[in-house]
Scaffold this motif. Structure first.
Motif, PDB file in Angstrom:
ATOM      1  N   ALA A  46      25.667  93.254 -21.576  1.00 49.26           N
ATOM      2  CA  ALA A  46      25.869  92.567 -20.302  1.00 49.26           C
ATOM      3  C   ALA A  46      25.891  93.588 -19.187  1.00 49.26           C
ATOM      4  N   PRO A  47      25.063  93.434 -18.148  1.00 47.27           N
ATOM      5  CA  PRO A  47      25.012  94.421 -17.079  1.00 47.27           C
ATOM      6  C   PRO A  47      26.271  94.394 -16.232  1.00 47.27           C
ATOM      7  N   THR A  48      26.766  95.562 -15.874  1.00 47.24           N
ATOM      8  CA  THR A  48      27.924  95.659 -14.994  1.00 47.24           C
ATOM      9  C   THR A  48      27.632  96.666 -13.902  1.00 47.24           C
ATOM     10  N   GLU A  49      28.303  96.525 -12.762  1.00 48.15           N
ATOM     11  CA  GLU A  49      28.112  97.456 -11.670  1.00 48.15           C
ATOM     12  C   GLU A  49      28.630  98.829 -12.078  1.00 48.15           C
ATOM     13  N   SER A  50      27.890  99.862 -11.765  1.00 42.54           N
ATOM     14  CA  SER A  50      28.283 101.221 -12.101  1.00 42.54           C
ATOM     15  C   SER A  50      28.204 102.084 -10.857  1.00 42.54           C
ATOM     16  N   PRO A  51      29.329 102.375 -10.188  1.00 39.58           N
ATOM     17  CA  PRO A  51      29.291 103.135  -8.942  1.00 39.58           C
ATOM     18  C   PRO A  51      28.784 104.551  -9.110  1.00 39.58           C
ATOM     19  N   SER A  52      28.787 105.072 -10.371  1.00 34.21           N
ATOM     20  CA  SER A  52      28.309 106.438 -10.576  1.00 34.21           C
ATOM     21  C   SER A  52      26.810 106.508 -10.802  1.00 34.21           C
ATOM     22  N   SER A  53      26.154 105.361 -10.908  1.00 34.18           N
ATOM     23  CA  SER A  53      24.717 105.357 -11.142  1.00 34.18           C
ATOM     24  C   SER A  53      23.973 105.797  -9.899  1.00 34.18           C
ATOM     25  N   PRO A  54      22.766 106.358 -10.052  1.00 40.09           N
ATOM     26  CA  PRO A  54      22.001 106.788  -8.886  1.00 40.09           C
ATOM     27  C   PRO A  54      21.545 105.590  -8.070  1.00 40.09           C
ATOM     28  N   PRO A  55      21.397 105.763  -6.759  1.00 41.84           N
ATOM     29  CA  PRO A  55      20.964 104.650  -5.916  1.00 41.84           C
ATOM     30  C   PRO A  55      19.534 104.232  -6.212  1.00 41.84           C
ATOM     31  N   VAL A  56      19.265 102.955  -6.078  1.00 42.12           N
ATOM     32  CA  VAL A  56      17.926 102.415  -6.286  1.00 42.12           C
ATOM     33  C   VAL A  56      17.406 101.882  -4.963  1.00 42.12           C
ATOM     34  N   SER A  57      16.182 102.253  -4.595  1.00 44.70           N
ATOM     35  CA  SER A  57      15.598 101.777  -3.347  1.00 44.70           C
ATOM     36  C   SER A  57      15.160 100.334  -3.517  1.00 44.70           C
ATOM     37  N   VAL A  58      15.632  99.458  -2.620  1.00 45.44           N
ATOM     38  CA  VAL A  58      15.315  98.041  -2.697  1.00 45.44           C
ATOM     39  C   VAL A  58      14.074  97.741  -1.870  1.00 45.44           C
ATOM     40  N   ARG A  59      13.106  97.070  -2.482  1.00 48.00           N
ATOM     41  CA  ARG A  59      11.872  96.722  -1.785  1.00 48.00           C
ATOM     42  C   ARG A  59      11.940  95.345  -1.167  1.00 48.00           C
ATOM     43  N   ALA A  60      12.958  94.557  -1.490  1.00 49.75           N
ATOM     44  CA  ALA A  60      13.022  93.161  -1.072  1.00 49.75           C
ATOM     45  C   ALA A  60      12.892  93.018   0.441  1.00 49.75           C
ATOM     46  N   ASP A  61      11.911  92.237   0.858  1.00 46.91           N
ATOM     47  CA  ASP A  61      11.714  91.945   2.276  1.00 46.91           C
ATOM     48  C   ASP A  61      12.492  90.678   2.609  1.00 46.91           C
ATOM     49  N   VAL A  62      13.642  90.839   3.237  1.00 47.00           N
ATOM     50  CA  VAL A  62      14.505  89.709   3.556  1.00 47.00           C
ATOM     51  C   VAL A  62      14.240  89.281   4.990  1.00 47.00           C
ATOM     52  N   PRO A  63      13.799  88.043   5.212  1.00 46.28           N
ATOM     53  CA  PRO A  63      13.500  87.577   6.566  1.00 46.28           C
ATOM     54  C   PRO A  63      14.727  87.605   7.470  1.00 46.28           C
ATOM     55  N   ALA A  64      14.495  87.757   8.744  1.00 49.48           N
ATOM     56  CA  ALA A  64      15.578  87.778   9.727  1.00 49.48           C
ATOM     57  C   ALA A  64      16.389  86.498   9.636  1.00 49.48           C
ATOM     58  N   THR A 151      33.958  82.476 -19.746  1.00 47.13           N
ATOM     59  CA  THR A 151      34.563  83.199 -20.864  1.00 47.13           C
ATOM     60  C   THR A 151      33.524  83.548 -21.930  1.00 47.13           C
ATOM     61  N   ARG A 152      32.685  82.589 -22.262  1.00 49.16           N
ATOM     62  CA  ARG A 152      31.705  82.804 -23.330  1.00 49.16           C
ATOM     63  C   ARG A 152      30.686  83.890 -22.992  1.00 49.16           C
ATOM     64  N   LEU A 153      30.237  83.928 -21.732  1.00 46.15           N
ATOM     65  CA  LEU A 153      29.158  84.839 -21.349  1.00 46.15           C
ATOM     66  C   LEU A 153      29.657  86.077 -20.616  1.00 46.15           C
ATOM     67  N   GLY A 154      30.963  86.162 -20.380  1.00 50.70           N
ATOM     68  CA  GLY A 154      31.500  87.326 -19.683  1.00 50.70           C
ATOM     69  C   GLY A 154      31.055  87.404 -18.230  1.00 50.70           C
ATOM     70  N   LEU A 174      28.179  81.358  -7.847  1.00 54.11           N
ATOM     71  CA  LEU A 174      27.300  82.087  -8.765  1.00 54.11           C
ATOM     72  C   LEU A 174      26.687  83.265  -8.030  1.00 54.11           C
ATOM     73  N   SER A 175      26.437  84.351  -8.747  1.00 60.74           N
ATOM     74  CA  SER A 175      25.824  85.542  -8.153  1.00 60.74           C
ATOM     75  C   SER A 175      24.509  85.851  -8.859  1.00 60.74           C
ATOM     76  N   ALA A 176      23.739  86.757  -8.259  1.00 58.99           N
ATOM     77  CA  ALA A 176      22.466  87.159  -8.869  1.00 58.99           C
ATOM     78  C   ALA A 176      22.696  87.880 -10.189  1.00 58.99           C
ATOM     79  N   ARG A 177      23.703  88.753 -10.236  1.00 59.90           N
ATOM     80  CA  ARG A 177      23.903  89.511 -11.484  1.00 59.90           C
ATOM     81  C   ARG A 177      24.423  88.614 -12.608  1.00 59.90           C
ATOM     82  N   ASP A 178      25.255  87.619 -12.273  1.00 56.29           N
ATOM     83  CA  ASP A 178      25.702  86.695 -13.312  1.00 56.29           C
ATOM     84  C   ASP A 178      24.547  85.833 -13.813  1.00 56.29           C
TER      85      ASP A 178
END
Length: 403
Positions: A46-64, A151-154, A174-178
């Motif tokens: 299960a993916p979890t946030e890791s503050p020590s991980s290197p930054p990833v450049s986001v390409r997502a073009d989010v409209p104004a 509980t079942r899926l963490g 709900l979130s994107a990571r969940d």
């Protein structure tokens, strides 16, 4: 600005007349760039946030004006290729139907379902049927469904609807990571019969949902098959497929636009979400959650989510060939042939951007002061629309081949 209704000779559209340049102007999208932390899989996958991980450049073009939460997970490498506000909570709208279905199928296969329930699940996952979701929600404990699946899926960011709106399953947080975790469970841990049944239904997503909304935005419009999608929308008054369909009342429809005080999850702004798996072997999991400014038309949000989704790095995905072009007017029909006398395939959401594969001459259409006999072939709809409603200054679209 005036508005008039046109008969079948004018393709049954309700058009708004304005200066030609304003009507046919292209819609510009403002892009935002951001840096976020990568995530690392835990021992259980299960993916979890890791503050020590290197930054990833986001390409997502989010409209104004759009608030977005984005996660793209590559199952081949076990790493995220896109992350933006991955932990941000959004009201789920119909994406929660994934949890409703998985809860129903927990510890039993689809063959164990009564025929009526199996039919409801099919409709809920393919056509995003609200009545089916409401039946399961009421019969299986309402918010307890969400508690069990957390509980079942963490899940870390998912929560039942606020106490002020207990019957509104679409208000589940709900979130994107969940959402990525949900799909990872479905793909990698769920019993094969459950996996194949749920994904089989998501692969058969209908263009028109049971409430009259065109649900093939985002993933379904941005990438060639194979894909499987579960979409969500809330807070819009009309969504294409039919020119006059309003959002259904109740948990997922227009009534769900009422805010519930100072809740952490925004319950007021129009929401449009696209989630699913893309590519051979379901290589990538994609979750895009968005909120839009108040009163944003469905066609505008549909277009913005499409542009955002197409900007993402989605391993294994391929984009369809053609040219994306904006449209104007409402009630514009896609037809089986290049003539208003042919059958209607569907009705476009007002002002939506469409993919044009080629163009051909057909029946002349007149919308004074304009006349045009060129028609655009829309491969994703399997039909044609008159070029008169495309946001281009010429009758024939420059650079688009003849069919």
């Amino acid at each position: 600005m005036s508005m008039m209704s046109l008969g079948s000779a004018r393709d049954g559209a309700v058009v708004r007349f304005a200066r030609r340049g304003a009507v046919r102007a292209g819609v510009l999208t403002a892009a935002l760039a951001a840096l976020v932390c990568a995530t690392a899989p835990t021992a259980t996958g299960a993916p979890t946030e890791s503050p020590s991980s290197p930054p990833v450049s986001v390409r997502a073009d989010v409209p104004a004006g759009v608030t977005a939460g984005v996660a793209v997970f590559d199952r081949h490498t076990g790493a995220f290729t896109e992350q933006l506000n991955t932990a941000a909570q959004f009201r789920s709208a119909s994406v929660v139907k994934l949890l409703i279905a998985l809860d129903l199928l927990w510890n039993r296969g689809p063959d164990a379902l009564p025929a009526a329930d199996r039919s409801r699940v099919d409709n809920m996952l393919r056509g995003s049927d609200d009545a089916a979701a409401s039946t399961f929600w009421a019969n299986n404990g309402s918010g307890a469904i969400v508690d069990r699946m957390v509980t079942r899926l963490g899940l870390t960011d998912t929560a039942r609807p606020p106490a002020t709106h207990p019957g509104y399953w679409g208000y589940t947080a709900l979130s994107a990571r969940d959402t990525v975790k949900i799909y990872r469970y479905l793909l990698d841990a769920a019993p094969a019969a459950v996996r194949d049944y749920v994904l089989g239904n998501l692969r058969q997503s209908t263009r028109c949902a049971t409430d009259g909304y065109d649900q093939h935005f985002g993933i379904a419009g941005s990438f060639n098959r194979p894909w499987a999608v579960k979409q969500g929308w809330s807070g819009f008054s009309s969504g294409g497929c039919t020119a006059t369909t309003a959002a259904a009342a109740g948990p997922a429809g227009s009534a769900a636009r009422t805010a519930a005080g100072a809740e952490a999850v925004d319950l007021a702004r129009p929401a449009l979400h696209t989630t699913g798996v893309v590519g051979a072997g379901d290589r990538s999991i994609v979750a895009v959650f968005t909120l839009h400014p108040a009163a944003t038309p469905y066609g505008k949000a549909y277009t913005d989510v499409g542009r955002l989704t197409r900007s993402l790095n989605v391993p294994g995905a391929s984009q369809p060939a053609g040219t994306w072009i904006g449209t104007w007017g409402s009630g514009v029909r896609v037809r089986t042939q290049a003539a208003t006398t042919s059958g209607a395939v569907t009705t476009l959401p007002a002002g939506v951007e469409v993919l044009v594969g080629c163009q051909t001459r057909g029946q002349q259409v007149s919308v004074p002061p304009y006349t045009n006999d060129w028609w655009a072939r829309l491969p994703q709809y399997g039909g044609y629309m008159t070029n008169i409603y495309l946001s281009v200054p010429e009758n024939r679209i420059p650079g688009v081949p003849v069919c």
